[in-house]
Structures are given as C-alpha cells and as structure tokens.
Scaffold this active site. Structure first.
Site, PDB file in Angstrom:
ATOM      1  N   CYS A   2     -15.460 -17.530  23.738  1.00  0.00           N
ATOM      2  CA  CYS A   2     -16.657 -17.929  24.493  1.00  0.00           C
ATOM      3  C   CYS A   2     -17.608 -18.673  23.565  1.00  0.00           C
ATOM      4  O   CYS A   2     -17.702 -18.385  22.377  1.00  0.00           O
ATOM      5  CB  CYS A   2     -17.373 -16.753  25.131  1.00  0.00           C
ATOM      6  SG  CYS A   2     -16.421 -15.859  26.356  1.00  0.00           S
ATOM      7  N   ARG A  27     -13.273 -22.665  19.919  1.00  0.00           N
ATOM      8  CA  ARG A  27     -13.284 -21.206  20.053  1.00  0.00           C
ATOM      9  C   ARG A  27     -12.313 -20.715  21.128  1.00  0.00           C
ATOM     10  O   ARG A  27     -11.958 -19.542  21.161  1.00  0.00           O
ATOM     11  CB  ARG A  27     -14.703 -20.718  20.379  1.00  0.00           C
ATOM     12  CG  ARG A  27     -15.701 -20.997  19.280  1.00  0.00           C
ATOM     13  CD  ARG A  27     -17.109 -20.615  19.690  1.00  0.00           C
ATOM     14  NE  ARG A  27     -17.285 -19.189  19.790  1.00  0.00           N
ATOM     15  CZ  ARG A  27     -17.626 -18.395  18.782  1.00  0.00           C
ATOM     16  NH1 ARG A  27     -17.810 -18.898  17.573  1.00  0.00           N
ATOM     17  NH2 ARG A  27     -17.791 -17.102  18.956  1.00  0.00           N
ATOM     18  N   TRP A  75     -14.102 -17.494  27.989  1.00  0.00           N
ATOM     19  CA  TRP A  75     -12.736 -16.984  27.841  1.00  0.00           C
ATOM     20  C   TRP A  75     -12.679 -15.724  28.676  1.00  0.00           C
ATOM     21  O   TRP A  75     -13.351 -14.751  28.392  1.00  0.00           O
ATOM     22  CB  TRP A  75     -12.454 -16.706  26.371  1.00  0.00           C
ATOM     23  CG  TRP A  75     -11.028 -16.392  26.039  1.00  0.00           C
ATOM     24  CD1 TRP A  75     -10.043 -17.291  25.748  1.00  0.00           C
ATOM     25  CD2 TRP A  75     -10.435 -15.092  25.915  1.00  0.00           C
ATOM     26  NE1 TRP A  75      -8.873 -16.628  25.463  1.00  0.00           N
ATOM     27  CE2 TRP A  75      -9.085 -15.275  25.564  1.00  0.00           C
ATOM     28  CE3 TRP A  75     -10.912 -13.794  26.079  1.00  0.00           C
ATOM     29  CZ2 TRP A  75      -8.218 -14.217  25.359  1.00  0.00           C
ATOM     30  CZ3 TRP A  75     -10.043 -12.724  25.885  1.00  0.00           C
ATOM     31  CH2 TRP A  75      -8.704 -12.949  25.533  1.00  0.00           C
ATOM     32  N   ASN A 101     -21.509 -13.715  25.961  1.00  0.00           N
ATOM     33  CA  ASN A 101     -20.249 -13.572  25.240  1.00  0.00           C
ATOM     34  C   ASN A 101     -20.079 -12.096  24.915  1.00  0.00           C
ATOM     35  O   ASN A 101     -20.977 -11.479  24.368  1.00  0.00           O
ATOM     36  CB  ASN A 101     -20.279 -14.408  23.955  1.00  0.00           C
ATOM     37  CG  ASN A 101     -18.984 -14.301  23.170  1.00  0.00           C
ATOM     38  OD1 ASN A 101     -17.995 -13.769  23.651  1.00  0.00           O
ATOM     39  ND2 ASN A 101     -18.991 -14.824  21.951  1.00  0.00           N
ATOM     40  N   GLY A 102     -18.925 -11.508  25.262  1.00  0.00           N
ATOM     41  CA  GLY A 102     -18.698 -10.099  24.970  1.00  0.00           C
ATOM     42  C   GLY A 102     -18.297  -9.325  26.212  1.00  0.00           C
ATOM     43  O   GLY A 102     -17.898  -9.909  27.228  1.00  0.00           O
ATOM     44  N   GLU A 488       4.452 -15.666   9.657  1.00  0.00           N
ATOM     45  CA  GLU A 488       3.400 -16.649   9.907  1.00  0.00           C
ATOM     46  C   GLU A 488       3.978 -17.919  10.518  1.00  0.00           C
ATOM     47  O   GLU A 488       3.384 -18.513  11.426  1.00  0.00           O
ATOM     48  CB  GLU A 488       2.656 -16.950   8.608  1.00  0.00           C
ATOM     49  CG  GLU A 488       1.595 -18.034   8.694  1.00  0.00           C
ATOM     50  CD  GLU A 488       0.440 -17.701   9.624  1.00  0.00           C
ATOM     51  OE1 GLU A 488      -0.344 -18.631   9.926  1.00  0.00           O
ATOM     52  OE2 GLU A 488       0.302 -16.547  10.056  1.00  0.00           O
ATOM     53  N   LYS A 492       2.934 -19.486  14.198  1.00  0.00           N
ATOM     54  CA  LYS A 492       2.441 -20.841  14.416  1.00  0.00           C
ATOM     55  C   LYS A 492       3.197 -21.527  15.546  1.00  0.00           C
ATOM     56  O   LYS A 492       2.611 -22.207  16.389  1.00  0.00           O
ATOM     57  CB  LYS A 492       2.575 -21.673  13.122  1.00  0.00           C
ATOM     58  CG  LYS A 492       1.559 -21.318  12.072  1.00  0.00           C
ATOM     59  CD  LYS A 492       0.185 -21.810  12.429  1.00  0.00           C
ATOM     60  CE  LYS A 492      -0.926 -20.869  12.269  1.00  0.00           C
ATOM     61  NZ  LYS A 492      -0.894 -19.477  12.292  1.00  0.00           N
ATOM     62  N   GLU A 495       2.137 -19.992  18.859  1.00  0.00           N
ATOM     63  CA  GLU A 495       0.744 -20.273  19.224  1.00  0.00           C
ATOM     64  C   GLU A 495       0.562 -21.638  19.857  1.00  0.00           C
ATOM     65  O   GLU A 495      -0.164 -21.782  20.845  1.00  0.00           O
ATOM     66  CB  GLU A 495      -0.154 -20.180  17.984  1.00  0.00           C
ATOM     67  CG  GLU A 495      -0.473 -18.779  17.530  1.00  0.00           C
ATOM     68  CD  GLU A 495      -1.390 -18.781  16.313  1.00  0.00           C
ATOM     69  OE1 GLU A 495      -2.342 -17.997  16.310  1.00  0.00           O
ATOM     70  OE2 GLU A 495      -1.131 -19.551  15.369  1.00  0.00           O
ATOM     71  N   HIS A 511      20.974  -6.319  11.224  1.00  0.00           N
ATOM     72  CA  HIS A 511      20.680  -5.064  11.913  1.00  0.00           C
ATOM     73  C   HIS A 511      20.160  -5.295  13.329  1.00  0.00           C
ATOM     74  O   HIS A 511      19.385  -4.498  13.850  1.00  0.00           O
ATOM     75  CB  HIS A 511      19.669  -4.248  11.110  1.00  0.00           C
ATOM     76  CG  HIS A 511      20.185  -3.798   9.781  1.00  0.00           C
ATOM     77  ND1 HIS A 511      21.188  -2.865   9.640  1.00  0.00           N
ATOM     78  CD2 HIS A 511      19.854  -4.184   8.517  1.00  0.00           C
ATOM     79  CE1 HIS A 511      21.442  -2.675   8.359  1.00  0.00           C
ATOM     80  NE2 HIS A 511      20.652  -3.468   7.661  1.00  0.00           N
ATOM     81  N   LYS A 610     -10.459 -18.906  18.947  1.00  0.00           N
ATOM     82  CA  LYS A 610     -10.546 -18.979  17.486  1.00  0.00           C
ATOM     83  C   LYS A 610     -11.137 -17.711  16.897  1.00  0.00           C
ATOM     84  O   LYS A 610     -10.637 -17.169  15.926  1.00  0.00           O
ATOM     85  CB  LYS A 610     -11.409 -20.190  17.085  1.00  0.00           C
ATOM     86  CG  LYS A 610     -11.478 -20.424  15.582  1.00  0.00           C
ATOM     87  CD  LYS A 610     -10.116 -20.762  15.028  1.00  0.00           C
ATOM     88  CE  LYS A 610     -10.153 -20.985  13.533  1.00  0.00           C
ATOM     89  NZ  LYS A 610      -8.792 -21.167  12.995  1.00  0.00           N
TER      90      LYS A 610
END
Length: 615
Positions: A2, A27, A75, A101-102, A488, A492, A495, A511, A610
């Site tokens: 947000c 964001r 968001w 926001n929140g 990582e 990526k 995402e 395994h 973000k």
C-alpha cells in the site's frame, strides 16, 4: 505494501499526488484512488488497476483542481481488489476521507457496534469501519478531527498508517502510524505526506518520520505538531535531512528498475564496504559491531531472522559465521519465529535482516527477542526505518533505493555486511588466522570488479532465457554456500515470471526431486570449482542420464562440467565463501530475461509488495 500520499500547499495537489503514487508503485498494489478538495467540494475517484487507470478515470469523472489532496495504492487485505474496496473511503456523512495502510484486527466488532448506531457500509474493508468510528467520536464527543482520531485509534487493535481529511477543516490532514511507515515532507509553506520519502524528494529533502504510536496534525501555514496517540503528550518532532536524490529513483535509461538494480550491484557492494573494509591496513571498521564486540563474540548462538530474500541471505551468513567465527547459527523465518514459542536467552544474539526495515514479521520477531533479553542487531537498507530504530545496534547496507519488487542488490549487499561482521568476529576471537583474514579482505575488495566482468555475460544468459522461456517448471541445485543461492534463484524465477521453480541442496535431488527429471525439465546447477565440486559433478551426471536439460554456473576455465551441460555460464575465480556474491548474478539475469520475454510486469509482479508491513 500500500502507498500513501498527501499534500497541502500552494501547488496543484492532483499533480503532486499522482506523481507521488507513481513513485510508490514499486510497493505493489491492485487498486488506486484519490480525494481532492477544491475549496467547495470533496471529489473522490478510485479504481481497480494501476495508477494510469486512475488518471484516465479522473479525466473522465472529476475535475482535478485543488490544493489539498490524498491518494492511495491498495494491496488487498480485507475485501477483493475492486473499485468499491479501493481507498480513499468516505464516512457516512461524506465529510471525512481516509487512506489507510495496515490492518485493523478488531474491525468486525467495531463494525457491528457502528451498525447498531445506524452506520452503513459500502465496502468490505476495515478502513471504512475506521473512518466511521472517527466520525462517530466527532459527533458524540464534540471534539475536533485530531482529537477524534486519537480517541478512535485507542479503540482499535492492529497496525496502521493513516491520513484523514475533514472538508469542514479544509486546511489540515491528520496522520498517524503504528507498525506501518509514514513520513511528512517539510517544504516552503507546504507539506507532503507519504509512506516513504520518494514521492516528495523532488520538492524537499527535509522530513519528519513518525515513530510507532505517534500522530500529527499537518496544518497549512502552521508547524507540524506531533503527539503520542496513547496519552496525547507532545513529542519533539525531529526534522531529518534526507540523503536520497531524484536520480536514484529513476530508471536511468534501463528498461526496468530490476535490470538497473542488477547492474548497480558492483557499486552497491563497494558502497556497502566503503569506509568499513580497509584491506591494505587489514582492518574492518563497523561501529555497530565495534561498540558491542564483546557481547556478540561471547554469544552462545546467533539467531538470524528474515523473510524471503533476506532469509536466503541469512542462510548464506550461517555458513560464513560458523566457518569464520565458530559461533553456532540458526536461521529462522521471521514469519514463524514468534508463533512457535522459541527458546531465546540473554546469551543469544539475534540478527534481523530486512531490505525495507519495515517488514512486519521481522519487527514482531525483534520485539519478542528483546522481551527475552537477547541482543538484537539489525541489517537493513533504509535509513531511519523502523527496524533501524527498534534494534540495539546495526549496520546499513547502503545499496541505495531498491524499487523493483524482486530483490537483487539487497541480497548481495546484505551478504556483504554479514561477511564483514563475521570476519571481524573471527579476527577478534582468533578463529581465523591473520593471513587468512587479510586474504579474505583482499578477495572481498575484488568482488565488485568481478561482478562487472560477470555482467558482460548478459548476452549468453539472454540466449539461454530464449531457450527456456516457455518451460513450466525448473529445479535449482547448489551445495554448501551456494545452496541458499539455489533457493534465491528459484524465488526470483517464481516472483517475476510465475514459472514454478524449486531450489534444493544438490545431494537431496536423489531423495525425491529426481523423479521430476525428464527431457522437459531444465535444471540449473551451481557447480563452482570450490567445496564439493566432484559431488556436484556426480549430481549433474545423474541428471544427464535422465535426459534433463542442464544449465550450469561454473568457475572460469572449467572443462569437466562443460562437457556434460547443455549451457554454461562462467564466473570469475574467488574464495569459496564469496562465490554466492557472483553465482547469484546470472540467476537474477536469467529470471529477468525470461520474465521480459513472457511479457510480465517485471518491476511490479502480481500479488507481491515491496515492503510487507502486514502479517
């Protein structure tokens, strides 16, 4: 997560707010809205979609003049992303407008109580509950907006950053924060409000950052008054001079922020060790570590907490700290840490890692660790952020603004800071020899130049991306220091391209994951000529025998893997513990190019934010 923007002053508020929302697009959001006051009417326009969609709707539906305005990118948490649930929200009377926001955790009980008092609700959001609660306080207690906000917030449970406007008091905006960042830009007879400084850095470099539990009345022509929400006591507002500049948050000729930030890594790593790493003198200077060296070095163990990419950086640090400083390390997801009743003692050191310095889960982990008496050290990128203020000591990464939602330079600079810290502890404890210490300093100093050389492989990586852009699954394998890099790299790809990918320790492939290997499965293998090289070669042979497609990241001059792999990306030679700083670069570029070729929104992937300031 947000974005909040507000303006009071002599400029056209619409231009300031819209440009501010564009600055905050990084964001992550799914809808946007704006409220403007022109001296007579309060005009609201909001829509599902992007800021560009909001601009079109404003042109079609409302006039955009006015010197006071608030804007928001949402968001979704409570309620689907649609026009109705978008912010700003109005109170039942239409007098109050709010952006938020929140999360208000007790919104349902508040909503039920307000319904009993005759209030109606158009949206599914907790935010509409809050604005009507504020209106109810004004009506029933006969107080002004600022006092009403304070009373209402003392009845709420949760996290928030809010900006509230009352058209009956058209010269002020009331703001407050608890758990979500909020900054007030101080201009020449004008004020700016935003989730961070990027929306107003073009106008002023002076800002007040509200602390948790603080609110402020931002009134045109008057000084900003900051007070405690809990008890209304006045707070001395500290005006901070910002180091950010406009060029840092522009693309600078690159197609995307993510690509720009990948290419910024040589300088970002240099800036992170600049003034700290004195290789010619054999010295590491880190004030946050120096001042607490005895406490940290005598820790029974180090607990590292982080989320996403920061968690992966912590996993790399686990290898580095245990190898160089010989201190036991555990790495925890911050999002799980406080919910499993962890065993924490006064002899523990907790290192909290966050790019934004505002990650809600990491903040919660910090507070728990402090309650248990542990020493808490923060590693973050944003000066003045919540984590930098909440921790007992820390170190900034100096990566510069990271706008792309998918972290790149944050990862490499976090590893750089943690490496410096581990080396310093190792020297202090005597667990690394003087000659090895100097060798590591020289090798670390050379990393930026090696990253620059590695970036020249972009053309080769782009060709590999073209080959595999339509794959639906991918496996990443690494061992030792490069196992976290495999995680990582897979993150990526997930995402920004939305391709399913998983990272594994290379030895674990047999395994279970080996069942997935066939001629359709690309496997990215980090096979540098350090550590367990021969073991990784054996893993590659296992993949090859099952017709898997092999993309290998190898050390320059490698011949053995080159004979087995379908594609090879070479990295310069370096010390084993520093290989993650190099091996991660081609994986970032591979993900980037695949996403671009698929037409994805690289800088703003769907559903992601973000700075995750809610749990």
């Amino acid at each position: 997560m947000c974005g909040i923007v507000g303006y009071i002053g002599h400029r056209d508020a619409y231009d300031v707010v819209i440009k501010g929302l564009q600055r905050l697009e990084y964001r992550g959001y799914d809808s946007a809205g704006i409220a403007l006051y022109d001296g007579e009417a309060l005009k609201v326009c909001k829509t599902k979609g992007k800021v560009v969609d909001l601009e079109k709707k404003v042109q079609e539906s409302i006039t955009s003049n006015g010197s006071i305005g608030i804007g928001h990118t949402r968001w979704a948490t409570h309620g689907q992303p649609n026009d109705t649930n978008s912010h700003p929200h109005l109170s039942n009377s239409g007098n109050l407008a709010i952006i938020h926001n929140g999360i208000i955790e007790n919104y349902d009980s508040l909503r039920k109580e307000l319904k009993k008092r005759g209030y109606t609700f158009q949206s599914d959001t907790d935010t509409e509950v809050l604005v009507n609660l504020i209106e109810d306080v004004i009506e029933n207690e006969g107080v002004k907006l600022g006092k009403a906000v304070q009373i209402a917030l003392n009845q709420t449970v949760g996290a928030y950053a809010i900006a509230v406007f009352d058209k009956r008091k058209p010269d002020e905006i009331v703001v407050a924060r608890l758990g979500s960042p909020l900054a007030i830009g101080i201009g020449d007879n004008e004020y700016f409000i935003a989730s961070d400084a990027s929306p107003f850095i073009a106008y002023t470099n002076n800002a007040i950052y509200l602390e948790d539990g603080e609110m402020a009345v931002v009134r045109h022509g008057k000084e900003v008054k900051v007070r405690k929400i809990l008890n209304d006591s006045e707070v001395d507002a500290y005006v901070q001079e910002l180091q950010l500049n406009l060029e840092q948050i522009e693309k600078g000729g690159y197609e995307h922020f993510m690509l720009k930030e990948i290419y910024e890594q040589p300088n970002a790593i240099r800036d992170t060790y600049r003034g700290r790493l004195l290789a010619d003198k054999g010295i590491i200077k880190m004030a946050g570590v120096d001042d607490n060296l005895d406490r940290i070095s005598k820790a029974n163990r180090i607990l590292i907490v982080g989320c996403g990419t920061s968690w992966h950086a912590g996993l790399v640090a686990e290898y580095i700290f245990e190898d160089m400083a010989r201190i036991p390390v555990e790495v925890e997801y911050a999002s799980e840490f406080r919910y499993r009743n962890p065993v924490i003692t006064e002899n523990d050191v907790v290192i909290a890692i966050s790019q934004s310095g505002e990650t809600a889960d990491t903040m919660a982990a910090i507070k728990l660790a402090k309650e248990k008496g542990a020493f808490v050290f923060g590693v973050c990128n944003v000066v003045g952020s919540s984590i930098s203020r909440e921790t007992m000591a820390g170190a900034y990464t100096h990566a510069g603004p990271e706008i792309g939602v998918a972290s790149t330079k944050a990862f490499t600079t976090q590893i750089t800071v943690l490496t410096l810290m581990a080396l310093k502890l190792g020297k202090y404890k005597g667990t690394i020899s003087a000659s090895d210490f100097r060798l590591h300093l020289q090798a670390l100093e050379a990393i930026p130049q090696k990253v620059e050389k590695l970036l020249q492989s972009d053309k080769v990586i782009k060709e590999i991306a073209e080959t595999y852009k339509n794959t639906r699954n991918c496996i990443y394998l690494g061992r030792g220091y490069n196992f976290p890099v495999a995680l990582e790299g897979a993150l990526k790809l997930k995402e920004i391209s939305y391709i399913h990918a998983e990272g594994y320790p290379a030895a674990e492939m047999k395994h279970g994951p080996i069942a997935l290997i066939d001629e359709e499965m690309p496997v990215v293998v980090i096979a540098v000529r350090k550590g367990h090289y021969e073991k990784v070669v054996s893993n590659i042979q296992e993949i090859k025998s099952r017709k898997g497609k092999i993309i290998s990241v190898v050390t320059e001059g490698d011949t053995e893997v080159k004979e087995l792999a379908d594609h090879v990306i070479e990295i310069p030679e370096t010390i084993e513990s520093f290989t993650p700083l190099l091996t991660t670069i081609p994986l970032q570029l591979l993900s980037y190019h695949i996403a671009v070729m698929l037409g994805k929104n690289v800088d703003q992937p769907r559903n992601l934010a973000k700075s995750v300031t809610v749990e």
